[in-house]
Structure formats: structure tokens, C-alpha cells
Scaffold this active site. Structure first.
Site, PDB file in Angstrom:
ATOM      1  N   VAL A   1      -2.519   9.947   0.367  1.00 56.88           N
ATOM      2  CA  VAL A   1      -2.798  11.383   0.456  1.00 56.88           C
ATOM      3  C   VAL A   1      -4.288  11.700   0.592  1.00 56.88           C
ATOM      4  O   VAL A   1      -4.658  12.856   0.765  1.00 56.88           O
ATOM      5  CB  VAL A   1      -2.186  12.191  -0.724  1.00 56.88           C
ATOM      6  CG1 VAL A   1      -0.670  12.137  -0.700  1.00 56.88           C
ATOM      7  CG2 VAL A   1      -2.743  11.740  -2.062  1.00 56.88           C
TER       8      VAL A   1
ATOM      9  N   TYR B   1      -2.822   2.980 -12.872  1.00 61.85           N
ATOM     10  CA  TYR B   1      -2.371   3.576 -11.600  1.00 61.85           C
ATOM     11  C   TYR B   1      -3.427   4.545 -11.035  1.00 61.85           C
ATOM     12  O   TYR B   1      -3.745   4.515  -9.847  1.00 61.85           O
ATOM     13  CB  TYR B   1      -1.025   4.277 -11.827  1.00 61.85           C
ATOM     14  CG  TYR B   1      -0.532   5.017 -10.609  1.00 61.85           C
ATOM     15  CD1 TYR B   1      -0.035   4.331  -9.514  1.00 61.85           C
ATOM     16  CD2 TYR B   1      -0.586   6.410 -10.551  1.00 61.85           C
ATOM     17  CE1 TYR B   1       0.396   5.015  -8.384  1.00 61.85           C
ATOM     18  CE2 TYR B   1      -0.149   7.094  -9.423  1.00 61.85           C
ATOM     19  CZ  TYR B   1       0.340   6.389  -8.348  1.00 61.85           C
ATOM     20  OH  TYR B   1       0.760   7.060  -7.220  1.00 61.85           O
TER      21      TYR B   1
ATOM     22  N   TYR C   1       5.912   7.378   3.403  1.00 57.66           N
ATOM     23  CA  TYR C   1       6.719   8.393   2.731  1.00 57.66           C
ATOM     24  C   TYR C   1       8.083   8.510   3.414  1.00 57.66           C
ATOM     25  O   TYR C   1       8.562   7.542   3.999  1.00 57.66           O
ATOM     26  CB  TYR C   1       5.966   9.732   2.666  1.00 57.66           C
ATOM     27  CG  TYR C   1       4.559   9.563   2.140  1.00 57.66           C
ATOM     28  CD1 TYR C   1       4.333   9.020   0.879  1.00 57.66           C
ATOM     29  CD2 TYR C   1       3.447   9.915   2.894  1.00 57.66           C
ATOM     30  CE1 TYR C   1       3.054   8.851   0.383  1.00 57.66           C
ATOM     31  CE2 TYR C   1       2.159   9.759   2.392  1.00 57.66           C
ATOM     32  CZ  TYR C   1       1.972   9.216   1.151  1.00 57.66           C
ATOM     33  OH  TYR C   1       0.710   9.041   0.662  1.00 57.66           O
TER      34      TYR C   1
ATOM     35  N   LYS D   1      -1.281   0.736  -3.117  1.00 56.50           N
ATOM     36  CA  LYS D   1      -0.006   0.167  -3.558  1.00 56.50           C
ATOM     37  C   LYS D   1       0.288  -1.169  -2.857  1.00 56.50           C
ATOM     38  O   LYS D   1       1.035  -1.993  -3.370  1.00 56.50           O
ATOM     39  CB  LYS D   1       1.138   1.171  -3.321  1.00 56.50           C
ATOM     40  CG  LYS D   1       1.017   2.405  -4.229  1.00 56.50           C
ATOM     41  CD  LYS D   1       1.989   3.517  -3.858  1.00 56.50           C
ATOM     42  CE  LYS D   1       1.781   4.749  -4.742  1.00 56.50           C
ATOM     43  NZ  LYS D   1       2.505   5.945  -4.279  1.00 56.50           N
TER      44      LYS D   1
ATOM     45  N   SER E   1      -2.497   6.058  -2.136  1.00 56.42           N
ATOM     46  CA  SER E   1      -1.313   5.184  -2.097  1.00 56.42           C
ATOM     47  C   SER E   1      -1.496   3.897  -1.306  1.00 56.42           C
ATOM     48  O   SER E   1      -0.664   2.993  -1.420  1.00 56.42           O
ATOM     49  CB  SER E   1      -0.141   5.932  -1.477  1.00 56.42           C
ATOM     50  OG  SER E   1       0.634   6.505  -2.473  1.00 56.42           O
TER      51      SER E   1
END
Ligand code: GLU
Length: 305
Positions: free
Chosen positions: A259, A189, A241, A67, A64
């Protein structure tokens, strides 16, 4: 100036007992085999000085954390129009939750939950000719590491098991918030999540966010100062998160986690810091990594507040 090297070495010792706690992400089978004993940390200051400890040179799956780079790419290409398709509020739900998306008609809460990142990926796919090559070039340029690459085995491991992301993408598409095919959006992605970087790469690669959007190595502008400030704000409120409130409280700087066990933090006008320890806590943040960052800001006295 704090003695960063001594502080990193101390943190490595102090977090060692935590390495046996938490769980390595196993819903992406390729990540399940990463040894939980790994620990690395790196700091790069605005004047280019590098401090590192442990396995800070070892590349791992950034997941992530990517991102932030795709958000950067989307802002470069369509600017504030992005916010018509994705929000800027913390979700208060798990990063891969489907529930909120239904209630909010396919408009993801923010670009750092999976639903939001899929919409951002869709925007990035709209910049031909080769969005993957463009992403890789941006990440290489920010990190000043031309050898940096993706890991196709991680991407195909996630592709084979990414049922929840497939559900999210189909759902968003059903609300008309994806222009490209679900297949292409997911492919991009999974590619971005499979980029492999070390703590040193990540600390160097996020320094532009501490430097008002300017890449310290090439001197070029990655983002405008205004956009940079906004990405840092989003990292603070949505980057870890649904533990972002706790992170702001305990760590006190904008951070983005993944993660794969990596977390990167930015202290505007000062430095970027990256940590890696594969075992995660219940919210999906690196357990020892979170503790290490809290120790870092306590020992250095640095915080944005
Ligand atoms: N590729 C992972 C997923 O979509 C990224 C999750 C993360 O690092 O937060 O589940």
C-alpha cells in the site's frame, strides 16, 4: 534483447496522465503525505544490468512487499511445516479482512494477506536471537545495499492506528495459531512493513527469485530452487490482493504489491522489475504502477505464459 531503457522511459511518459487518479493510502497517516506525482521504475537483468527511470532511487515504504521476505525467512527456518499454519489459496477478500478467518478457524488463506503475514511473523519470531536484525540483513544482502533501513516513524504511525491488525492478531491467537504475544507479533509486523526501499533496491532485492533462489551479488543461496518456484507461484496467485487474477491476465508475471504504492515483478531466469507510484486503485494496488507493468510486459513481449 529489448531496449529496456527506451521502454522504461516510454512507460513513464505514457503513465503520467494516471498519476492524478486513485488515492494515496491514508489509513497509515504517515503514508498520506507522500506526493502522488512520484513515479519510478527499475529493471535488473540476471547478468546484473540495471535500467531505471524517474524516481527509481527514492526510498519509499515497502509495506506488504516485505511479506515476501518474511515468507522467505519462515521457509528458511521451518520449511514446509509452515503450511500447517497458513494456506496457499487466494482469499478473494480484502487483504485485511476478518470474516474468512472466523469461518476457517484461524487458519489464514495465504501468507500475503495480513492474517497470513501475522502467522508468518510469529514463525520468524521463533528464530532467535534477533529476528529484526536477521530480516534486515537478508533484505540488505538481497538488494546489495548495506544502508537500507526501516522507518520508525512509519512503524509508529501504523502502530497507533493498526486496530484492524490488532483485531486479526487477537483473533488468530484465540484459535491457538500464534505462539508469541499479540504485542510482539504486531511489533515485528509493523517493523517489517516500515522497511524503506527504492525501485532499484527492490528490483535488485527480488532478483534471487528470478535466479532459482541464488543471490546474484553474493552468490549464496537464499532459498532452494524448489522453494523459490513456490514463492513465485504464490506471488502470481495471491501477491496483488484480490486483483491477482486480473494481474495474471493483464501483466502475466508473479508480482507483489504494497500500500506504499510499490509493486515488484519477477520473470524467472530473466529479470526483476519494480515500480512505484503512491496512488492506489480500489483493490489497494498502485494504479499507475499496475498500468506500467502491463505496458512493460506488452512492450517487451515477456510473460511466464
Ligand atoms: N502495513 C499494512 C497493513 O497491515 C500493509 C498492507 C499492505 O501493504 O498490503 O495494513
Amino acid at each position: 534483447m529489448p531496449d529496456y531503457q527506451a521502454i522504461l522511459d516510454e512507460i513513464r511518459e505514457e503513465t503520467r496522465p494516471l498519476l492524478c487518479q486513485g488515492h494515496v493510502a491514508d489509513y497509515i497517516p504517515r503514508l498520506a503525505g507522500v506526493p502522488r506525482e512520484k513515479f519510478g521504475m527499475a529493471v535488473v537483468t540476471l547478468d546484473g544490468r540495471l535500467y531505471q527511470t524517474g524516481d527509481a532511487d527514492e526510498a519509499f515504504s515497502i509495506q506488504s512487499i516485505s511479506k515476501v521476505y518474511t515468507l522467505t525467512q519462515a521457509l528458511q527456518s521451518i520449511g514446509d511445516r509452515l503450511w500447517q499454519r497458513v494456506g496457499r489459496e487466494p482469499s478473494g477478500n480484502a487483504f485485511n479482512s476478518l470474516v474468512q478467518l472466523e469461518l476457517e478457524n484461524g487458519l489464514p488463506r495465504n501468507p500475503f494477506i495480513n492474517a497470513g503475514a501475522l502467522v508468518v511473523a510469529d514463525v520468524v519470531l521463533g528464530s532467535p536471537p534477533d529476528p529484526r536484525a536477521q530480516l534486515l540483513a537478508t533484505v540488505r544482502r538481497c538488494s546489495d545495499n548495506a544502508a537500507l533501513r526501516d522507518d520508525p516513524e512509519v512503524a509508529s504511525s501504523e502502530q497507533a492506528n493498526g486496530f484492524r491488525n490488532a483485531a486479526l492478531a487477537n483473533f488468530i491467537r484465540s484459535f491457538g495459531n500464534l505462539d508469541h504475544s499479540v504485542h510482539d507479533v504486531l511489533g515485528f509486523y509493523f517493523y517489517q512493513c516500515s522497511l524503506a526501499m527504492s525501485c532499484v533496491d527492490l528490483a535488485r532485492g527480488f532478483l534471487f527469485l528470478a535466479n532459482q533462489g541464488r543471490c546474484p551479488w553474493s552468490g549464496g543461496n537464499i532459498l532452494l530452487p524448489d522453494q523459490t518456484r513456490r514463492i513465485n507461484a504464490l506471488m502470481l496467485t495471491c501477491g496483488t490482493y484480490d486483483a491477482a487474477g486480473d494481474f495474471a491476465y493483464h501483466v502475466g508475471i508473479p508480482c507483489k504489491s504494497g500500500v506504499g504504492g510499490g509493486i515488484v515483478g519477477v520473470i524467472p531466469k530473466q529479470l526483476a522489475v519494480a515500480v512505484w507510484s503512491p496512488a492506489l486503485d480500489a483493490k489497494g494496488n498502485s494504479l499507475a504502477g499496475s498500468a506500467a507493468l502491463e505496458l512493460f510486459t506488452s512492450k517487451t513481449g515477456l510473460s511466464i505464459f
